[in-house]
Design a protein around this motif. Sequence first.
Motif, PDB file in Angstrom:
ATOM      1  N   ALA A   1       0.834  -1.202   0.000  1.00 41.31           N
ATOM      2  CA  ALA A   1       0.000   0.000   0.000  1.00 41.31           C
ATOM      3  C   ALA A   1       0.870   1.254   0.000  1.00 41.31           C
ATOM      4  CB  ALA A   1      -0.927  -0.010   1.210  1.00 41.31           C
ATOM      5  N   ASP A   2       1.934   1.224   0.768  1.00 37.91           N
ATOM      6  CA  ASP A   2       2.838   2.368   0.797  1.00 37.91           C
ATOM      7  C   ASP A   2       3.506   2.570  -0.565  1.00 37.91           C
ATOM      8  OD1 ASP A   2       4.228   4.466   2.282  1.00 37.91           O
ATOM      9  OD2 ASP A   2       6.009   3.229   2.031  1.00 37.91           O
ATOM     10  N   TRP A   3       3.844   1.477  -1.229  1.00 37.91           N
ATOM     11  CA  TRP A   3       4.445   1.535  -2.566  1.00 37.91           C
ATOM     12  C   TRP A   3       3.497   2.236  -3.542  1.00 37.91           C
ATOM     13  CZ3 TRP A   3       6.586  -3.534  -5.243  1.00 37.91           C
ATOM     14  CH2 TRP A   3       7.315  -3.179  -6.375  1.00 37.91           C
ATOM     15  N   TYR A   4       2.214   1.871  -3.470  1.00 37.24           N
ATOM     16  CA  TYR A   4       1.236   2.471  -4.375  1.00 37.24           C
ATOM     17  C   TYR A   4       0.958   3.930  -3.996  1.00 37.24           C
ATOM     18  CZ  TYR A   4       0.320  -1.660  -7.141  1.00 37.24           C
ATOM     19  OH  TYR A   4       0.447  -2.715  -8.036  1.00 37.24           O
ATOM     20  N   ARG A   5       1.044   4.272  -2.727  1.00 41.85           N
ATOM     21  CA  ARG A   5       0.872   5.669  -2.326  1.00 41.85           C
ATOM     22  C   ARG A   5       2.026   6.519  -2.859  1.00 41.85           C
ATOM     23  NH1 ARG A   5      -2.508   7.951   1.026  1.00 41.85           N
ATOM     24  NH2 ARG A   5      -3.162   5.950   1.871  1.00 41.85           N
ATOM     25  N   ARG A   6       3.241   5.999  -2.769  1.00 43.14           N
ATOM     26  CA  ARG A   6       4.391   6.736  -3.333  1.00 43.14           C
ATOM     27  C   ARG A   6       4.245   6.862  -4.848  1.00 43.14           C
ATOM     28  NH1 ARG A   6       7.321   3.025  -0.331  1.00 43.14           N
ATOM     29  NH2 ARG A   6       8.250   2.192  -2.235  1.00 43.14           N
ATOM     30  N   ALA A   7       3.753   5.800  -5.484  1.00 46.81           N
ATOM     31  CA  ALA A   7       3.569   5.841  -6.935  1.00 46.81           C
ATOM     32  C   ALA A   7       2.572   6.927  -7.325  1.00 46.81           C
ATOM     33  CB  ALA A   7       3.100   4.485  -7.448  1.00 46.81           C
ATOM     34  N   ALA A   8       1.541   7.114  -6.512  1.00 41.07           N
ATOM     35  CA  ALA A   8       0.557   8.148  -6.819  1.00 41.07           C
ATOM     36  C   ALA A   8       1.203   9.529  -6.859  1.00 41.07           C
ATOM     37  CB  ALA A   8      -0.567   8.121  -5.784  1.00 41.07           C
ATOM     38  N   VAL A   9       2.156   9.765  -5.977  1.00 43.93           N
ATOM     39  CA  VAL A   9       2.873  11.045  -5.978  1.00 43.93           C
ATOM     40  C   VAL A   9       3.723  11.170  -7.237  1.00 43.93           C
ATOM     41  CG1 VAL A   9       4.588  12.437  -4.768  1.00 43.93           C
ATOM     42  CG2 VAL A   9       2.872  11.163  -3.462  1.00 43.93           C
ATOM     43  N   GLU A  10       4.438  10.099  -7.576  1.00 44.64           N
ATOM     44  CA  GLU A  10       5.325  10.133  -8.742  1.00 44.64           C
ATOM     45  C   GLU A  10       4.543  10.263 -10.048  1.00 44.64           C
ATOM     46  OE1 GLU A  10       7.385   6.480  -8.265  1.00 44.64           O
ATOM     47  OE2 GLU A  10       8.509   7.139  -6.494  1.00 44.64           O
ATOM     48  N   LEU A  11       3.335   9.689 -10.084  1.00 42.81           N
ATOM     49  CA  LEU A  11       2.537   9.700 -11.305  1.00 42.81           C
ATOM     50  C   LEU A  11       1.747  10.993 -11.493  1.00 42.81           C
ATOM     51  CD1 LEU A  11       1.164   6.052 -11.045  1.00 42.81           C
ATOM     52  CD2 LEU A  11       2.697   6.894 -12.833  1.00 42.81           C
ATOM     53  N   ALA A  12       1.806  11.882 -10.517  1.00 39.90           N
ATOM     54  CA  ALA A  12       0.984  13.088 -10.567  1.00 39.90           C
ATOM     55  C   ALA A  12       1.241  13.925 -11.810  1.00 39.90           C
ATOM     56  CB  ALA A  12       1.202  13.923  -9.307  1.00 39.90           C
ATOM     57  N   VAL A  13       2.473  13.894 -12.324  1.00 40.26           N
ATOM     58  CA  VAL A  13       2.798  14.723 -13.498  1.00 40.26           C
ATOM     59  C   VAL A  13       2.640  13.942 -14.801  1.00 40.26           C
ATOM     60  CG1 VAL A  13       4.356  16.222 -12.216  1.00 40.26           C
ATOM     61  CG2 VAL A  13       5.255  14.151 -13.292  1.00 40.26           C
TER      62      VAL A  13
ATOM     63  N   VAL B   1      -2.981   7.908 -11.135  1.00 40.49           N
ATOM     64  CA  VAL B   1      -2.983   8.385  -9.749  1.00 40.49           C
ATOM     65  C   VAL B   1      -4.245   7.898  -9.048  1.00 40.49           C
ATOM     66  CG1 VAL B   1      -3.193  10.431  -8.278  1.00 40.49           C
ATOM     67  CG2 VAL B   1      -1.518  10.400 -10.136  1.00 40.49           C
ATOM     68  N   ASP B   2      -5.387   8.008  -9.717  1.00 43.97           N
ATOM     69  CA  ASP B   2      -6.656   7.533  -9.165  1.00 43.97           C
ATOM     70  C   ASP B   2      -6.581   6.048  -8.847  1.00 43.97           C
ATOM     71  OD1 ASP B   2      -9.469   7.489  -8.535  1.00 43.97           O
ATOM     72  OD2 ASP B   2      -9.869   6.756 -10.561  1.00 43.97           O
ATOM     73  N   TRP B   3      -6.034   5.264  -9.765  1.00 48.54           N
ATOM     74  CA  TRP B   3      -5.930   3.828  -9.523  1.00 48.54           C
ATOM     75  C   TRP B   3      -4.986   3.521  -8.354  1.00 48.54           C
ATOM     76  CZ3 TRP B   3      -4.930   2.425 -15.360  1.00 48.54           C
ATOM     77  CH2 TRP B   3      -6.115   2.605 -16.082  1.00 48.54           C
ATOM     78  N   ALA B   4      -3.833   4.192  -8.340  1.00 48.77           N
ATOM     79  CA  ALA B   4      -2.850   3.914  -7.282  1.00 48.77           C
ATOM     80  C   ALA B   4      -3.410   4.256  -5.905  1.00 48.77           C
ATOM     81  CB  ALA B   4      -1.572   4.703  -7.547  1.00 48.77           C
ATOM     82  N   LEU B   5      -4.081   5.384  -5.797  1.00 53.51           N
ATOM     83  CA  LEU B   5      -4.667   5.752  -4.506  1.00 53.51           C
ATOM     84  C   LEU B   5      -5.796   4.799  -4.133  1.00 53.51           C
ATOM     85  CD1 LEU B   5      -4.755   9.650  -4.751  1.00 53.51           C
ATOM     86  CD2 LEU B   5      -3.240   8.235  -3.345  1.00 53.51           C
TER      87      LEU B   5
ATOM     88  N   ALA C   1      12.597  16.610 -17.230  1.00 55.30           N
ATOM     89  CA  ALA C   1      11.370  15.865 -16.959  1.00 55.30           C
ATOM     90  C   ALA C   1      11.545  14.422 -17.401  1.00 55.30           C
ATOM     91  CB  ALA C   1      10.194  16.516 -17.687  1.00 55.30           C
ATOM     92  N   ALA C   2      10.792  13.533 -16.795  1.00 53.07           N
ATOM     93  CA  ALA C   2      10.967  12.102 -17.040  1.00 53.07           C
ATOM     94  C   ALA C   2      10.840  11.735 -18.507  1.00 53.07           C
ATOM     95  CB  ALA C   2       9.958  11.310 -16.211  1.00 53.07           C
ATOM     96  N   HIS C   3      10.043  12.501 -19.259  1.00 53.36           N
ATOM     97  CA  HIS C   3       9.828  12.186 -20.673  1.00 53.36           C
ATOM     98  C   HIS C   3      10.478  13.214 -21.587  1.00 53.36           C
ATOM     99  CE1 HIS C   3       6.139  10.202 -18.729  1.00 53.36           C
ATOM    100  NE2 HIS C   3       7.111   9.317 -18.841  1.00 53.36           N
TER     101      HIS C   3
END
Length: 334
Positions: free
Chosen positions: A5-17, A23-27, A309-311
């Motif tokens: 769960a913590d992994w997916y919460r961190r992913a939500a932050v990283e996916l914000a941009v 982000v919706d799915w990860a949260l 930026a990542a991309h």
Amino acid sequence: MSATADWYRRAAVELAVTSERQVDWALGVTGDPELLALIEALPREHRQPSLLFAAAAWCGAPAADYPRWRDWVVAHWDDVADVARTRRTQTNEVGRCIPLLVALDRIPGPIALLELGAAAGLCLALDRYSYRFDDDPPLGSGEPLLATTTTGVGTAPTRMPEIVWRRGIDLHPLSPTAPDDRRWLEALLPPDRPARLARLRAALAAVADDPPLVVAGDALSALPSVAAVAAEEAPGASLVVASLGTLVYLPPADRAALAPAVREAGGRLVTFEAAGALPGVLERMRGLSAPHPTPFVLALDGEPLAHAAAHGDRISWLSQIGPAGQPELPATGT
């Protein structure tokens, strides 16, 4: 909270941009005990959020809000889990050709280019695409057109590199002409970023007639033999080893061994990675500043050049801070 769960919460932050939908799915996953239990039954390395989202897309999950997406995934879990266990994240983001082009501009040609974690080899074909830095005239004439904005004190490329040899290494190479591999590359992209999908398809079309060769192997152990092939087939060319978001998947010992291995092979090392992924880069960033820092840093032989930026769609040049607190013009000949 569980580690997953913590992994997916961190992913939500990283996916914000990069993707509001993901982000919706990860949260949603972080607060869903049933789906978390299913994910935690997978081997740890196959619980990665991006891999789960891609596996679900591959199987036909709707690009819908979390409740609808989640219900579909749970109902089809056996199929999703099978894909997650047998596939890996291999997002071949051609936008990362922009920072790669910046680094190659600082290396005398001709160039023998070797990419680690090359997937389908799309970034090896960077000279088949075109580029626009800010409002400058485009470099190249191919598709896709990769555009970026720059900030800070630095110099954008004004020429395309002379690449006379190219090769990739990947644990499981993909083919840009194989329908299933193309479909997997598309599944790895967020569903709410149609411009990235169009860019991927344009890059696949650009390499379809002559795909770069990607050989199967471990990045570190295969490097010496592939570098030897480059020396034999492209004598006199500058060997450049590129890692574009790959080091995070390597164990720390392999990351530490990479730069010495590249030097031993007589090559230059280009990395576009998180600042702490390559030993020494973070330390060399002391005294440097960029107007718009990002988690990713472009470095040449361990020397930081810019944040990006990542991309690749934003580059912020790193400069030394002078006595008055202002950026100083970087030295040439890097």
